[in-house]
Design an enzyme around this catalytic site. Structure first.
Site, mmCIF file in Angstrom:
data_model
loop_
_atom_site.group_PDB
_atom_site.id
_atom_site.type_symbol
_atom_site.label_atom_id
_atom_site.label_comp_id
_atom_site.label_asym_id
_atom_site.label_seq_id
_atom_site.Cartn_x
_atom_site.Cartn_y
_atom_site.Cartn_z
ATOM 1 N N ASP A 1 0.861 -1.183 0.000
ATOM 2 C CA ASP A 1 0.000 0.000 0.000
ATOM 3 C C ASP A 1 0.899 1.236 0.000
ATOM 4 O OD1 ASP A 1 -2.988 0.999 0.516
ATOM 5 O OD2 ASP A 1 -1.734 2.042 1.992
ATOM 6 N N HIS B 1 -6.957 -6.315 -1.368
ATOM 7 C CA HIS B 1 -5.919 -5.300 -1.157
ATOM 8 C C HIS B 1 -4.903 -5.669 -0.078
ATOM 9 C CE1 HIS B 1 -4.022 -1.417 -1.138
ATOM 10 N NE2 HIS B 1 -4.312 -1.227 0.136
#
Length: 318
Positions: free
Chosen positions: A102, A297
Site C-alpha cells: 500500500d 488489497h
C-alpha cells in the site's frame, strides 16, 4: 507474538521509531500501508526469520507507537525515504531489501529510485511503480474521479480523522473487510452525503483471514497517535510531485518484485493493469510479477503463505 520482539530505535532523523523484528541475517525492512502498522507483517516477520533473514517492521512516520510531528509538511516522500535510510543506518547495516505494501510500496519504490546504493532489492505489494505524472496529482485525480474520490477528500483538514476516530474498531472492521478479496470490488468514491467508511458497509462477519482479536490489536496500536499523521501522507501528494522533479522518469534498476491480488481495488482501477504490464519499461530491474487470484488489497494478510514463498524466493535469488 511468539518470535517477534519490540524496541525503539533512534535514527539520525530524530524520529524515535518503534520496530517489531525477528531473526538474524541479511536485513529486510517491511513497510506497512494505510491504515495499518507493524502488525500487518505479523505473518512475514517469523517466516522471514525462519528463512535466515533479519526482518524489521517499523511503525512508519505518524503511525501507531512511532507517532510523528504535527506539521503537515513533515510527511513528504523525502522524509519517508530519509526515515528508511536512517533506520538501515540505526540497525548497523550498509544495505537492505525494502518491501512495501500500500503506501509502503511508493516509499519502497522511491527509496530504490533515490538511494539505489543502499538497497539489495525492492519488493512492492499492491501498488506498482508509476511514472511521475504530468501535473500535480490531486487535480488529475479530481478530474478523473470527481471531488468525492477518497484521496481528494483526504486533503480536507480534520474531517477524515474525525470520521475514523469516531469508532476505531468499526473503522478497522470496515476498512479491512471492505477491500478484502472476499467482498465486492468497490470504487473508493464517497457516496452522496456519506464518508469513506460508507464505501464499505459493516460486514456481517469478518473474512477468514481477519479476526476480532486482529481488529483489537489495530485499535490498541492507534490509541496514542490516531489518524492525523497517516492522513498527512496524502496531504503531501502535490508537494511530493514538486519535490521529485529531479527524478522524473529515473529508472529503477534495483532487482525488484511485484505482488498483487487480482481483486485489489488498486489494480481494478481503470488503466492500472496496463500500467502494471508496462512497469518493466520504468523498472528495468523487475524480475517477476506475481498475481494472487481472488486476493484483495491486504495482500500479505490475506495470502501469507503465497506472499512468504514469493518473498523468500526473491530474497534467496539476490
Amino acid at each position: 507474538m511468539t518470535g517477534i520482539t519490540h524496541r525503539f530505535v533512534e535514527p539520525a532523523t530524530g524520529l524515535r521509531t518503534h520496530v517489531a523484528e525477528a531473526g538474524e541475517g541479511p536485513l529486510v525492512v517491511l513497510l506497512h500501508g494505510f491504515p495499518e502498522c507493524w502488525y500487518s507483517w505479523r505473518h512475514q516477520l517469523t517466516a522471514l526469520a525462519d528463512a535466515g533473514f533479519h526482518a524489521v517492521a517499523p511503525d512508519q512516520r505518524g503511525y501507531a507507537r512511532t507517532g510523528g510531528p504535527s506539521e503537515v509538511d513533515k510527511y513528504t516522500i523525502l522524509h519517508l525515504v530519509g526515515d528508511v535510510i536512517a533506520l538501515i543506518d540505526a540497525l548497523g547495516e550498509e544495505q537492505a531489501v525494502v518491501v512495501g505494501h500500500d503506501w509502503g510500496a511508493p516509499v519502497a519504490w522511491a527509496t530504490a529510485q533515490l538511494r539505489p546504493d543502499r538497497l539489495r532489492g525492492v519488493a512492492a505489494l499492491s501498488v506498482p511503480h508509476r511514472r511521475r505524472t504530468a501535473g500535480p496529482p490531486v487535480e488529475l485525480m479530481r478530474r478523473a474521479y470527481g471531488d468525492r474520490y477518497y484521496m481528494v477528500q483526504f486533503q480536507r483538514p480534520g474531517a477524515p480523522e474525525a470520521e475514523f476516530d469516531r469508532d476505531r474498531a468499526d473503522t478497522f472492521r470496515r476498512a479491512l473487510a471492505g477491500s478484502s478479496g472476499d467482498g465486492p470490488v468497490r470504487t473508493p468514491v464517497y457516496p452522496e452525503d456519506g464518508g469513506f467508511l460508507d464505501i464499505s458497509p459493516a460486514p456481517d462477519k469478518l473474512p477468514g483471514w481477519l479476526t476480532e482479536d486482529d481488529i483489537a490489536v489495530f485499535v490498541e496500536e492507534y490509541a496514542e497517535s490516531g489518524f492525523t499523521g497517516p492522513l498527512n501522507w496524502y496531504r503531501n501528494l502535490d508537494r511530493n510531485w514538486e519535490l521529485t522533479a529531479a527524478w522524473h522518469d529515473a529508472p529503477i534498476r534495483t532487482p525488484a518484485l511485484y505482488i498483487a491480488g487480482d481483486r485489489d481495488p488498486v489494480v481494478t482501477t481503470p488503466g492500472a493493469r496496463k500500467a502494471i504490464d508496462l512497469m518493466h519499461t520504468i523498472v528495468p530491474g523487475l524480475r517477476d510479477t506475481v498475481w494472487l487470484p481472488g486476493c484483495g488489497h491486504w495482500t500479505q494478510q490475506e495470502r501469507p503463505a503465497e506472499v512468504n514463498d514469493a518473498l523468500i524466493g526473491f530474497l534467496r535469488g539476490l
